[in-house]
Design a protein around this motif. Structure first.
Motif, short mmCIF file in Angstrom:
data_model
loop_
_atom_site.label_atom_id
_atom_site.label_comp_id
_atom_site.label_asym_id
_atom_site.label_seq_id
_atom_site.Cartn_x
_atom_site.Cartn_y
_atom_site.Cartn_z
N UNK A 175 10.23 -2.99 -0.01
CA UNK A 175 10.18 -1.57 0.32
C UNK A 175 10.95 -0.73 -0.70
N UNK A 176 12.00 -1.34 -1.28
CA UNK A 176 12.78 -0.61 -2.27
C UNK A 176 12.13 -0.65 -3.64
N UNK A 177 10.99 -1.27 -3.77
CA UNK A 177 10.25 -1.26 -5.03
C UNK A 177 10.55 -2.43 -5.94
N UNK A 178 11.28 -3.42 -5.44
CA UNK A 178 11.52 -4.61 -6.25
C UNK A 178 10.33 -5.57 -6.14
N UNK A 179 10.30 -6.49 -7.07
CA UNK A 179 9.29 -7.55 -7.00
C UNK A 179 9.86 -8.72 -6.21
N UNK A 180 9.10 -9.24 -5.25
CA UNK A 180 9.49 -10.47 -4.58
C UNK A 180 8.53 -11.55 -5.04
N UNK A 181 9.09 -12.57 -5.66
CA UNK A 181 8.26 -13.63 -6.23
C UNK A 181 8.48 -14.94 -5.50
N UNK A 213 4.66 -21.82 -11.60
CA UNK A 213 3.74 -20.86 -11.00
C UNK A 213 4.56 -19.79 -10.34
N UNK A 214 4.14 -18.60 -10.52
CA UNK A 214 4.90 -17.49 -9.99
C UNK A 214 3.94 -16.58 -9.25
N UNK A 215 4.27 -16.24 -8.03
CA UNK A 215 3.34 -15.51 -7.19
C UNK A 215 4.07 -14.30 -6.61
N UNK A 216 3.52 -13.14 -6.88
CA UNK A 216 4.15 -11.94 -6.33
C UNK A 216 3.73 -11.78 -4.86
N UNK A 217 4.69 -11.47 -4.02
CA UNK A 217 4.39 -11.32 -2.60
C UNK A 217 4.43 -9.85 -2.21
#
Lengths: 153, 688
Positions: B163-169, B245-249
């Protein structure tokens, strides 16, 4: 400088013999012996030593000496050699001495009527005592018993 | 750490688990839909894996690991058990067993299991529906599909970050297989990650990664400003990394994960639906203790909790036995003293002590007894495999597996029974077509029974096959020169059947690798005889064959008749005594120079024990009447003359020591109540 060993001293007739103490399990007074039939004359039978059945041989008989009457002094020395437990009936056993290995000499051909191959050597203690060291594995050598048997037979 | 002290424990427990795996697999094969059995199997496999990994047996651990993957799918209903899977799993069990045996023999437990592993992996791949976060990876397919669980707190942290605009991977890192210091590489990855953001959660937990408690890959949730692609490239910069492998959530995919987490925490850890290869932060302290907990739970679930046991060296039991027999001797002395002194208090105390020591004796005897089940339990599996390779259908019905026998007998009886069972299946039960032609059901039955009878335990192996053909047996026996044609013609069916035990006899027309290699039933018979037992055949053509093995309850304590010869006492095993009696000297006749006596209508030889043993103080020739003991060996009888019967006693068998040569007619010694040794007579020596 050779090491000292402890030796159990026992008597057959007038001769004194020695067995290294670490081969001796215990020394017992004579106890009832159950005769085992159909075996050699010098095997006196078996005893019950605290739950374990152990064969007993008359050392005089084993060495071809005349067997003696058992007395108050008669003892059974239980030895363990090559995982065999065997009791020796001897005339008496009442001494433990320290002996330096260097003082043991190669035995002469025959000592007190016993063939040299049963002996490890002869040790002189003090001025006039001779101690005959037994070679237990040879005394308990079964192959030789078979030979004895075939000679007698 | 020195692992040797744990090695024997590992071997014992591994064998237990393998046995339970085998049994349960059999059970599952019988009812493939029973998922509770799968649970039990899964736990056994898991425990085994944990132990193997702890002990450093990598091959063993990796094979169990693959089995676990297959079982897990079955357990979660994603895979239906079918014959191919069963066969592969059984093959894996065999491979595991071979490895454990290798370890037992002092080896390293290494084995080439690549083909089995490959087929296990094929099963897993073939049926796997893609799970979330699943990225197919050849190196570690299992870890790739591992959905990592988040707790509520971590979940809300991640949600907030998005919600704060960060990437969660969700990042998954696989190390190269040849990577030497995995923990160090992992540390380097973490160090890199910390520079650009924050690691929220790792699987396995960080402590485990630091201690190198992971295979070759680990995964983590990560909050950063960078994109998934950037992170992937950065991590690949660390050396010895195989794959990242990196996956953005986004919030949606995150909330799915969150629900899974809530669902998982709602259920008990034991029935957690997620896989447990990498221990999630469930209440499992270390891999070493966790399997033990599960091992305890597993049998309880299947409904037959085993009794609690400890393992004791059999030598200690022997020592206990020796001490006890000394105690019994003292008891007899005390009883004598008490009866001499005639003090009520003393007598009562001695009586009480007698009862207690009697109970003690019973218990010590029981300690040495183990159920024959320990031998029987491997047979169902063996019969199953055999029947398959022979293309026959057969049911093995085991009864009386709880019957107890002395440990020493049980240890020895396995091989003869294997041989008899193979025999029953190979030569006894017919092929399906033959059975239908004979009007029988196409599935044959082999009964394996164990039961007590008197002082013996009987083990019977009965098949409902074709039975033994008298003609075939006799023809073969004549051809091999075991009997002459005349002897053969005079034989009863029963006598002909016993010929199967003759040395060098084998009726199999085609030599199969199951049985019939010529080293057959004669070896079985010899082995059973050496245990003091006996084996007989009963067979009805067309109906089947029954091998009956008679075994003594124990080798160390027997019932015996004590007799007196002059001042000497001897013991005769009761098992070979037919009866005792008194005959007058005139009844003993001389026939062809040997003495015979009439006994129940036939003449049997008379042996004078006094004369044979050269007893000095006993001469029976002067007696008018003499006591005889009739002994039996097979169906031959003989009478031993003795002076007196003392009575019947349970005696502890002792050997006479290594120094004494074999003495004909004497099989050992025993210690009597008065502390003296009595010799045990070997009756077999008196009957030729």
């Amino acid at each position: 400088m050779a090491e000292d060993i402890k030796v159990i001293v026992f008597k057959l007739g007038t001769e004194e013999y020695g067995i290294e103490v670490d081969k001796v399990q215990t020394i017992e007074r004579l106890m009832p012996i159950t005769r085992v039939p159909k075996t050699y004359a010098f095997i006196k039978g078996v005893i019950n030593l605290r739950g374990v059945v152990i064969p007993v041989i008359d050392l005089r008989g084993r060495f071809g000496l005349e067997e003696a009457e058992h007395t108050d002094q008669t003892r059974v020395i239980i030895v363990v050699v090559n995982e065999m437990e065997v009791g020796f009936i001897v005339d008496s056993a009442n001494d433990v001495i320290d002996l330096n290995r260097e003082s043991i000499d190669t035995p002469p051909e025959v000592v007190g009527g016993i063939k040299a191959k049963y002996l490890d050597g002869v040790a002189k203690i003090g001025e006039d005592r001779l101690l005959i060291m037994l070679n237990l594995s040879e005394v308990l050598n079964k192959n030789e018993i078979v030979q004895l048997e075939s000679l007698e037979g | 750490m020195d692992m040797n002290q744990y090695l024997s424990m590992f071997i014992d427990e591994s064998n237990d688990h393998l046995q339970s795996l085998n049994e349960n697999m059999m059970g599952l094969e019988a009812s493939p839909d029973d998922l509770s059995i799968v649970q039990v199997i899964f736990r056994s496999a898991h425990t085994l894996k944990g132990m193997a990994a702890t002990m450093g047996f990598e091959d063993l651990a990796s094979l169990t690991h693959q089995m676990e993957n297959v079982l897990d799918l079955v357990r979660n209903g994603k895979l239906v058990m079918q014959e191919f899977i069963f066969d592969t799993l059984f093959k894996s069990l065999d491979a595991l067993e071979a490895m454990v045996q290798d370890i037992t023999a002092g080896g390293e437990g290494k084995a080439d299991v690549t083909s089995i592993v490959a087929s296990l992996q094929a099963i897993v791949r073939g049926e796997v529906p893609s799970a979330e976060g699943d990225t197919p990876s050849a190196a570690a397919p299992i870890e790739a599909e591992t959905p990592a669980l988040l707790d509520q707190f971590q979940f809300s942290v991640l949600e907030q970050s998005i919600q704060e605009g960060n990437q969660v991977l969700f990042i998954e890192v696989s190390l190269r297989k040849d990577c030497q210091l995995r923990a160090v590489r992992a540390y380097m990855v973490f160090e890199l990650l910390e520079r650009y953001g924050e690691v929220v959660k790792t699987f396995p937990p960080v402590q485990d990664i630091e201690q190198e408690k992971f295979d070759y890959s680990f995964s983590l949730y990560y909050i950063t400003q960078k994109t998934a692609e950037e992170m992937q490239a950065l991590i690949m910069g660390v050396s010895e990394i195989d794959k990242v492998t990196s996956l953005a959530l986004d919030v949606e995919s995150l909330s799915q994960l969150g629900q899974a987490a809530v669902a998982a925490t709602a259920e008990a850890p034991a029935s957690e639906p997620k896989r447990q290869d990498i221990p999630p932060p469930a209440p499992q302290a270390t891999p070493a203790t966790a399997p033990k907990e599960e091992a305890k739970k597993a049998p309880a679930k299947s409904g037959n909790a085993p009794s609690r046991t400890i393992r004791v060296d059999i030598d200690r039991l022997d020592v206990l036995m020796n001490l006890l027999s000394e105690l019994l001797i003292d008891r007899v002395r005390l009883e004598q003293l008490a009866s001499d002194i005639q003090s009520t208090e003393l007598t009562e105390t001695v009586e009480h002590m007698s009862r207690v020591s009697g109970d003690l004796q019973d218990i010590v005897m029981k300690l040495r007894m183990v159920p024959v089940d320990t031998v029987f339990n491997r047979f169902p599996r063996m019969i199953r495999d055999l029947a398959k390779s022979l293309d026959k259908k057969v049911d093995l019905i085991i009864t009386g597996a709880e019957t107890e026998l002395d440990r020493t007998v049980v240890d020895e009886i396995g091989d003869p029974l294997v041989h008899l069972l193979r025999n029953a299946l190979d030569h006894g039960v017919e092929s399906v077509s033959d059975r239908i032609a004979a009007g029988k059901s196409e599935t044959g039955t082999i009964h394996l029974r164990a039961f007590h009878s008197g002082n013996h335990v009987f083990i019977e192996i009965q098949d409902d096959g074709a039975g033994i053909s008298r003609e075939k047996v006799l023809k073969s026996a004549i051809k091999k020169g075991i009997v002459t044609a005349e002897q053969a013609a005079a034989m009863t069916d029963n006598e002909a059947h016993q010929l199967l035990f003759a040395a060098g006899f084998s009726t199999a027309e085609v030599i199969s690798d199951i049985s019939g290699r010529g080293v057959g039933l004669d070896v079985v018979k010899a082995k059973i005889s050496s245990l003091g037992g006996n084996v007989t055949i009963y067979s009805t053509p067309g109906k089947g064959t029954n091998f009956s093995v008679q075994l003594p309850l124990t080798l160390s304590i027997i019932a015996a008749m004590l007799i007196r010869l002059g001042s000497e006492k001897y013991a005769i095993p009761l098992s070979s005594i037919v009866e005792t009696g008194i005959v007058s000297r005139s009844q003993i006749r001389s026939v062809h120079g040997s003495k015979m006596v009439e006994f129940r209508g036939s003449h049997i030889p008379v042996v004078s024990l006094g004369a044979i043993f050269d007893v000095a103080d006993y001469d029976e020739s002067e007696e008018e009447e003499t006591e005889i003991v009739v002994i039996r060996k097979g169906d031959k009888l003989a009478a031993l003359t003795v002076q007196d019967f003392i009575g019947q006693n349970e005696i502890v068998i002792k050997n006479l020591g290594k120094y004494l040569p074999e003495i004909q007619g004497i099989s050992g010694g025993t210690i009597l109540g008065d502390g003296q040794v009595a010799l045990i007579i070997d009756p077999n020596a008196f009957i030729k």
